[in-house]
Design a protein around this motif. Structure first.
Motif, mmCIF file in Angstrom:
data_model
loop_
_atom_site.group_PDB
_atom_site.id
_atom_site.type_symbol
_atom_site.label_atom_id
_atom_site.label_comp_id
_atom_site.label_asym_id
_atom_site.label_seq_id
_atom_site.Cartn_x
_atom_site.Cartn_y
_atom_site.Cartn_z
ATOM 1 N N VAL A 30 24.777 -40.281 1.042
ATOM 2 C CA VAL A 30 24.721 -40.966 -0.174
ATOM 3 C C VAL A 30 23.475 -40.817 -0.743
ATOM 4 O O VAL A 30 23.012 -40.634 -1.827
ATOM 5 N N HIS A 31 22.287 -41.005 0.249
ATOM 6 C CA HIS A 31 20.902 -40.683 0.041
ATOM 7 C C HIS A 31 20.774 -39.223 -0.793
ATOM 8 O O HIS A 31 20.372 -38.914 -1.742
ATOM 9 N N GLU A 32 21.322 -38.170 0.086
ATOM 10 C CA GLU A 32 21.147 -36.636 -0.445
ATOM 11 C C GLU A 32 21.809 -36.732 -1.656
ATOM 12 O O GLU A 32 21.280 -35.693 -2.368
ATOM 13 N N ALA A 33 23.036 -37.311 -2.090
ATOM 14 C CA ALA A 33 23.770 -36.967 -3.236
ATOM 15 C C ALA A 33 22.901 -37.804 -4.259
ATOM 16 O O ALA A 33 22.739 -37.306 -5.346
ATOM 17 N N GLY A 44 17.787 -47.615 -3.411
ATOM 18 C CA GLY A 44 17.955 -48.136 -1.917
ATOM 19 C C GLY A 44 19.445 -48.349 -1.567
ATOM 20 O O GLY A 44 20.149 -48.532 -2.319
ATOM 21 N N ILE A 45 19.666 -47.968 -0.284
ATOM 22 C CA ILE A 45 20.960 -48.032 -0.059
ATOM 23 C C ILE A 45 21.003 -48.689 1.257
ATOM 24 O O ILE A 45 20.107 -48.714 2.221
ATOM 25 N N GLY A 60 16.497 -44.661 1.421
ATOM 26 C CA GLY A 60 16.280 -44.744 -0.028
ATOM 27 C C GLY A 60 14.792 -44.253 -0.176
ATOM 28 O O GLY A 60 14.244 -44.045 0.605
ATOM 29 N N ASN A 61 14.529 -44.252 -1.500
ATOM 30 C CA ASN A 61 13.278 -43.864 -1.996
ATOM 31 C C ASN A 61 12.270 -44.775 -2.543
ATOM 32 O O ASN A 61 11.240 -44.476 -3.038
ATOM 33 N N ASP A 62 12.684 -46.060 -2.437
ATOM 34 C CA ASP A 62 12.005 -47.368 -2.946
ATOM 35 C C ASP A 62 12.067 -48.269 -1.864
ATOM 36 O O ASP A 62 12.900 -48.831 -1.817
ATOM 37 N N VAL A 84 24.121 -50.109 -3.433
ATOM 38 C CA VAL A 84 23.117 -49.041 -3.649
ATOM 39 C C VAL A 84 22.426 -49.845 -5.197
ATOM 40 O O VAL A 84 23.230 -50.223 -6.127
ATOM 41 N N PHE A 85 21.091 -49.993 -5.005
ATOM 42 C CA PHE A 85 20.477 -50.513 -6.013
ATOM 43 C C PHE A 85 19.764 -49.516 -6.739
ATOM 44 O O PHE A 85 19.037 -48.670 -6.017
ATOM 45 N N LEU A 86 19.688 -49.573 -8.127
ATOM 46 C CA LEU A 86 19.147 -48.378 -8.948
ATOM 47 C C LEU A 86 18.010 -48.761 -9.826
ATOM 48 O O LEU A 86 18.309 -49.934 -10.293
ATOM 49 N N GLU A 87 16.905 -47.944 -10.012
ATOM 50 C CA GLU A 87 16.200 -48.034 -11.237
ATOM 51 C C GLU A 87 15.814 -46.800 -11.635
ATOM 52 O O GLU A 87 16.025 -45.771 -11.028
#
Length: 160
Positions: A30-33, A44-45, A60-62, A84-87
């Motif tokens: 999921v991170h790679e996708a 964040g996952i 994640g990257n945050d 999965v939380f998105l910004e």
């Protein structure tokens, strides 16, 4: 069986995607996708492992979003669920990509609304039985509402 309501803890305008998958490599795939969707997407996952050490795996990257996903995964505690939380992006930008990840079985919700998970608990464990996503309708759109909807989609760049 016991049913519980678990509110997803998130800022008011933040998007969350909750789904179910089936394998430990979910977090990495999921991170790679998500990284491949947009260089600007922050996420964040967290994934609830359902066998073996039964850990909440995260990535994640945050860091703030990873912590938020992890905290909610622990609160729901349903085997093989992921959060999965998105910004700086919207679920509509990533849902098809997530659905193509081989481990993903399905998506329960993708929203910025207040969310409650209906969690069923048995002797075996916990599972997501349903989702309450936002509030009930307050009426049927009028011609003015149609015009407002169309204007909004053009203002945010989703229609020409």
């Amino acid at each position: 069986m016991d049913l519980q309501i678990v509110a997803i803890d998130k800022p008011e305008d933040m998007n969350v995607i909750v789904g179910q998958s089936h394998f430990i490599k979910t977090v990495e795939d999921v991170h790679e996708a998500l990284v491949g969707v947009s260089p600007h997407l922050r996420f964040g996952i967290a994934f609830c492992e359902a066998s073996g050490p039964r850990l909440v795996r995260n990535s994640g990257n945050d860091d703030r979003l990873v912590e938020l996903a992890t905290r909610n995964a622990v609160a729901v505690g349903a085997g093989h669920s992921f959060f999965v939380f998105l910004e700086d992006g919207y679920p509509v930008n990533v849902l098809n990509t997530l659905k193509q990840v081989p481990e993903v079985c399905g998506i329960f919700c993708a929203t910025a609304n207040p969310v409650e998970m209906i969690v069923a608990e048995t002797e075996l464990g916990r599972g997501i039985a349903g989702v309450i996503d936002g509030h009930p309708p307050a009426g049927v759109e009028t011609s003015d509402d149609v015009a407002d909807r169309k204007a909004l989609l053009r203002t945010i760049g989703y229609k020409l």
